[in-house]
Scaffold this motif. Structure first.
Motif, PDB file in Angstrom:
ATOM      1  N   LEU A  21       0.829  -1.235  -0.070  1.00 52.93           N
ATOM      2  CA  LEU A  21       0.018  -0.010  -0.194  1.00 52.93           C
ATOM      3  C   LEU A  21       0.706   1.369   0.110  1.00 52.93           C
ATOM      4  O   LEU A  21       0.714   2.160  -0.653  1.00 52.93           O
ATOM      5  CB  LEU A  21      -0.909  -0.066   1.206  1.00 52.93           C
ATOM      6  N   LYS A  22       1.961   1.220   0.796  1.00 49.91           N
ATOM      7  CA  LYS A  22       2.941   2.376   0.805  1.00 49.91           C
ATOM      8  C   LYS A  22       3.402   2.550  -0.682  1.00 49.91           C
ATOM      9  O   LYS A  22       3.592   3.709  -1.099  1.00 49.91           O
ATOM     10  CB  LYS A  22       3.977   2.194   2.025  1.00 49.91           C
ATOM     11  N   ALA A  23       3.965   1.507  -1.231  1.00 46.02           N
ATOM     12  CA  ALA A  23       4.511   1.359  -2.590  1.00 46.02           C
ATOM     13  C   ALA A  23       3.576   1.954  -3.714  1.00 46.02           C
ATOM     14  O   ALA A  23       4.031   2.811  -4.525  1.00 46.02           O
ATOM     15  CB  ALA A  23       5.168   0.013  -2.913  1.00 46.02           C
ATOM     16  N   ALA A  24       2.401   1.455  -3.464  1.00 46.97           N
ATOM     17  CA  ALA A  24       1.340   1.972  -4.542  1.00 46.97           C
ATOM     18  C   ALA A  24       1.209   3.410  -4.532  1.00 46.97           C
ATOM     19  O   ALA A  24       0.621   3.994  -5.589  1.00 46.97           O
ATOM     20  CB  ALA A  24       0.035   1.115  -4.189  1.00 46.97           C
ATOM     21  N   LEU A  25       1.401   4.232  -3.599  1.00 47.32           N
ATOM     22  CA  LEU A  25       1.523   5.615  -3.534  1.00 47.32           C
ATOM     23  C   LEU A  25       2.268   6.354  -4.715  1.00 47.32           C
ATOM     24  O   LEU A  25       1.880   7.075  -5.325  1.00 47.32           O
ATOM     25  CB  LEU A  25       1.792   6.145  -2.318  1.00 47.32           C
ATOM     26  N   ASP A  26       3.483   5.497  -4.999  1.00 45.99           N
ATOM     27  CA  ASP A  26       4.328   6.143  -6.072  1.00 45.99           C
ATOM     28  C   ASP A  26       4.248   4.978  -7.237  1.00 45.99           C
ATOM     29  O   ASP A  26       4.350   5.731  -8.292  1.00 45.99           O
ATOM     30  CB  ASP A  26       5.733   5.915  -5.362  1.00 45.99           C
ATOM     31  N   TYR A  27       3.688   3.839  -6.990  1.00 46.23           N
ATOM     32  CA  TYR A  27       3.653   2.951  -8.092  1.00 46.23           C
ATOM     33  C   TYR A  27       2.269   2.378  -8.175  1.00 46.23           C
ATOM     34  O   TYR A  27       2.243   1.403  -7.588  1.00 46.23           O
ATOM     35  CB  TYR A  27       4.851   1.896  -8.216  1.00 46.23           C
ATOM     36  N   PRO A  28       1.380   3.086  -8.819  1.00 52.42           N
ATOM     37  CA  PRO A  28      -0.065   2.058  -8.789  1.00 52.42           C
ATOM     38  C   PRO A  28      -0.279   0.927  -9.175  1.00 52.42           C
ATOM     39  O   PRO A  28      -1.040   0.220  -8.684  1.00 52.42           O
ATOM     40  CB  PRO A  28      -0.918   3.199  -9.684  1.00 52.42           C
ATOM     41  N   VAL A  29       0.650   0.306  -9.727  1.00 49.94           N
ATOM     42  CA  VAL A  29       0.761  -1.171 -10.084  1.00 49.94           C
ATOM     43  C   VAL A  29       0.766  -1.990  -8.796  1.00 49.94           C
ATOM     44  O   VAL A  29       0.138  -3.121  -9.027  1.00 49.94           O
ATOM     45  CB  VAL A  29       1.621  -1.569 -10.990  1.00 49.94           C
ATOM     46  N   PHE A  30       1.093  -1.605  -7.405  1.00 45.59           N
ATOM     47  CA  PHE A  30       1.117  -2.162  -6.373  1.00 45.59           C
ATOM     48  C   PHE A  30      -0.001  -2.544  -5.651  1.00 45.59           C
ATOM     49  O   PHE A  30      -0.457  -3.306  -4.985  1.00 45.59           O
ATOM     50  CB  PHE A  30       2.190  -1.414  -5.423  1.00 45.59           C
ATOM     51  N   TYR A  31      -0.980  -1.725  -6.356  1.00 43.01           N
ATOM     52  CA  TYR A  31      -2.702  -1.897  -5.935  1.00 43.01           C
ATOM     53  C   TYR A  31      -3.129  -3.177  -6.080  1.00 43.01           C
ATOM     54  O   TYR A  31      -3.900  -3.847  -5.461  1.00 43.01           O
ATOM     55  CB  TYR A  31      -3.324  -0.771  -6.660  1.00 43.01           C
ATOM     56  N   ALA A  32      -2.569  -3.945  -7.189  1.00 44.73           N
ATOM     57  CA  ALA A  32      -2.871  -5.285  -7.275  1.00 44.73           C
ATOM     58  C   ALA A  32      -2.454  -6.219  -6.395  1.00 44.73           C
ATOM     59  O   ALA A  32      -3.178  -7.253  -5.948  1.00 44.73           O
ATOM     60  CB  ALA A  32      -2.394  -5.828  -8.727  1.00 44.73           C
ATOM     61  N   THR A  72       8.631  -3.271  11.720  1.00 44.77           N
ATOM     62  CA  THR A  72       9.870  -3.531  11.525  1.00 44.77           C
ATOM     63  C   THR A  72      10.148  -3.493  10.080  1.00 44.77           C
ATOM     64  O   THR A  72      11.355  -2.753   9.720  1.00 44.77           O
ATOM     65  CB  THR A  72      10.397  -4.778  12.073  1.00 44.77           C
ATOM     66  N   LEU A  73       9.656  -3.956   9.300  1.00 44.04           N
ATOM     67  CA  LEU A  73       9.759  -4.239   7.626  1.00 44.04           C
ATOM     68  C   LEU A  73       9.797  -2.578   7.040  1.00 44.04           C
ATOM     69  O   LEU A  73      10.496  -2.232   6.049  1.00 44.04           O
ATOM     70  CB  LEU A  73       8.923  -5.047   6.842  1.00 44.04           C
ATOM     71  N   SER A  74       8.909  -1.884   7.505  1.00 47.77           N
ATOM     72  CA  SER A  74       8.790  -0.406   6.981  1.00 47.77           C
ATOM     73  C   SER A  74       9.847   0.419   7.373  1.00 47.77           C
ATOM     74  O   SER A  74      10.343   1.263   6.636  1.00 47.77           O
ATOM     75  CB  SER A  74       7.355   0.205   7.443  1.00 47.77           C
ATOM     76  N   ALA A  75      10.399  -0.015   8.394  1.00 52.55           N
ATOM     77  CA  ALA A  75      11.754   0.710   8.853  1.00 52.55           C
ATOM     78  C   ALA A  75      12.896   0.539   8.090  1.00 52.55           C
ATOM     79  O   ALA A  75      13.528   1.178   7.725  1.00 52.55           O
ATOM     80  CB  ALA A  75      12.045   0.603  10.273  1.00 52.55           C
ATOM     81  N   ILE A  76      12.935  -0.773   7.614  1.00 51.53           N
ATOM     82  CA  ILE A  76      13.892  -1.440   6.752  1.00 51.53           C
ATOM     83  C   ILE A  76      13.720  -0.906   5.602  1.00 51.53           C
ATOM     84  O   ILE A  76      14.671  -0.369   4.777  1.00 51.53           O
ATOM     85  CB  ILE A  76      14.089  -2.972   6.756  1.00 51.53           C
ATOM     86  N   ILE A  77      12.584  -1.154   4.904  1.00 47.49           N
ATOM     87  CA  ILE A  77      12.334  -0.795   3.463  1.00 47.49           C
ATOM     88  C   ILE A  77      12.076   0.515   3.025  1.00 47.49           C
ATOM     89  O   ILE A  77      12.477   1.047   2.050  1.00 47.49           O
ATOM     90  CB  ILE A  77      10.902  -1.711   2.978  1.00 47.49           C
ATOM     91  N   TYR A  78      11.255   1.239   3.985  1.00 47.54           N
ATOM     92  CA  TYR A  78      11.038   2.664   3.720  1.00 47.54           C
ATOM     93  C   TYR A  78      11.601   3.668   4.460  1.00 47.54           C
ATOM     94  O   TYR A  78      11.426   4.699   4.388  1.00 47.54           O
ATOM     95  CB  TYR A  78       9.406   2.822   3.915  1.00 47.54           C
ATOM     96  N   ASP A  79      12.475   3.303   5.386  1.00 52.81           N
ATOM     97  CA  ASP A  79      13.431   3.974   6.202  1.00 52.81           C
ATOM     98  C   ASP A  79      12.410   4.938   7.289  1.00 52.81           C
ATOM     99  O   ASP A  79      12.890   5.984   7.427  1.00 52.81           O
ATOM    100  CB  ASP A  79      14.232   4.956   5.418  1.00 52.81           C
ATOM    101  N   GLU A  80      11.213   4.222   7.694  1.00 52.51           N
ATOM    102  CA  GLU A  80      10.426   4.868   8.499  1.00 52.51           C
ATOM    103  C   GLU A  80      11.172   4.686   9.997  1.00 52.51           C
ATOM    104  O   GLU A  80      11.960   4.049  10.142  1.00 52.51           O
ATOM    105  CB  GLU A  80       9.078   4.430   8.540  1.00 52.51           C
ATOM    106  N   ALA A  81      10.805   5.766  10.717  1.00 51.71           N
ATOM    107  CA  ALA A  81      11.216   5.775  12.205  1.00 51.71           C
ATOM    108  C   ALA A  81      10.592   4.403  13.080  1.00 51.71           C
ATOM    109  O   ALA A  81       9.642   3.889  12.761  1.00 51.71           O
ATOM    110  CB  ALA A  81      10.556   6.828  12.757  1.00 51.71           C
ATOM    111  N   LEU A  82      11.522   3.804  13.774  1.00 53.56           N
ATOM    112  CA  LEU A  82      11.227   2.909  14.794  1.00 53.56           C
ATOM    113  C   LEU A  82      11.932   3.148  16.051  1.00 53.56           C
ATOM    114  O   LEU A  82      13.378   2.703  16.166  1.00 53.56           O
ATOM    115  CB  LEU A  82      11.571   1.689  14.168  1.00 53.56           C
ATOM    116  N   SER A  83      11.388   3.919  16.979  1.00 51.24           N
ATOM    117  CA  SER A  83      11.953   4.432  17.957  1.00 51.24           C
ATOM    118  C   SER A  83      11.918   3.234  19.069  1.00 51.24           C
ATOM    119  O   SER A  83      11.190   2.045  19.091  1.00 51.24           O
ATOM    120  CB  SER A  83      11.263   5.582  18.544  1.00 51.24           C
ATOM    121  N   GLY A  84      12.793   3.360  20.401  1.00 52.94           N
ATOM    122  CA  GLY A  84      12.750   2.344  21.312  1.00 52.94           C
ATOM    123  C   GLY A  84      11.530   2.310  21.874  1.00 52.94           C
ATOM    124  O   GLY A  84      10.780   1.191  22.537  1.00 52.94           O
TER     125      GLY A  84
END
Length: 123
Positions: A21-32, A72-84
């Protein structure tokens, strides 16, 4: 054992759909992937329940592990924050689900056959 495999599949496909869903914001093909992932997740969750897992336990595990994996994966893939603090929150959610699971196992093992028979008579 089958219900655990189905639940694992439900969690995995839900996490994949959420990340897509996050990827689909930039690449609509991911909506599938989003649509097919959520559809598969709900179908697998229905199979989990049909295989005999209680709704409270299944939904709790599905939700808690889904949140933990997605964060966890969104922190790795999308570099989102994951604080203590977020990590602590995830750990507390998982601990709560484990507690519910242990409680449900204990309730099932202490329930007498007489009670089970009466429940069936009432239904």
């Amino acid at each position: 054992m089958k219900k655990w495999y189905l639940l694992s599949g439900a969690i995995g496909t839900e996490v994949a759909a959420s990340l897509a869903l996050k990827a689909a914001l930039d690449y609509p093909v991911f909506y599938a992937v989003v649509i097919s992932g959520y559809t598969a997740s709900f179908a697998l969750m229905a199979g989990t329940l049909k295989a005999g897992m209680g709704l409270g336990v299944a939904y709790g595990i599905w939700g808690a592990l889904g949140v933990a994996a997605t964060a966890t994966l969104s922190a790795i893939i999308y570099d989102e924050a994951l604080s203590g603090v977020m990590g602590l929150g995830i750990a507390l959610v998982i601990a709560g689900v484990v507690t519910v699971e242990l409680g449900s196992q204990r309730a099932a093992s202490t329930e007498s056959p007489e009670c089970r028979g009466r429940e069936q008579e009432v239904a």
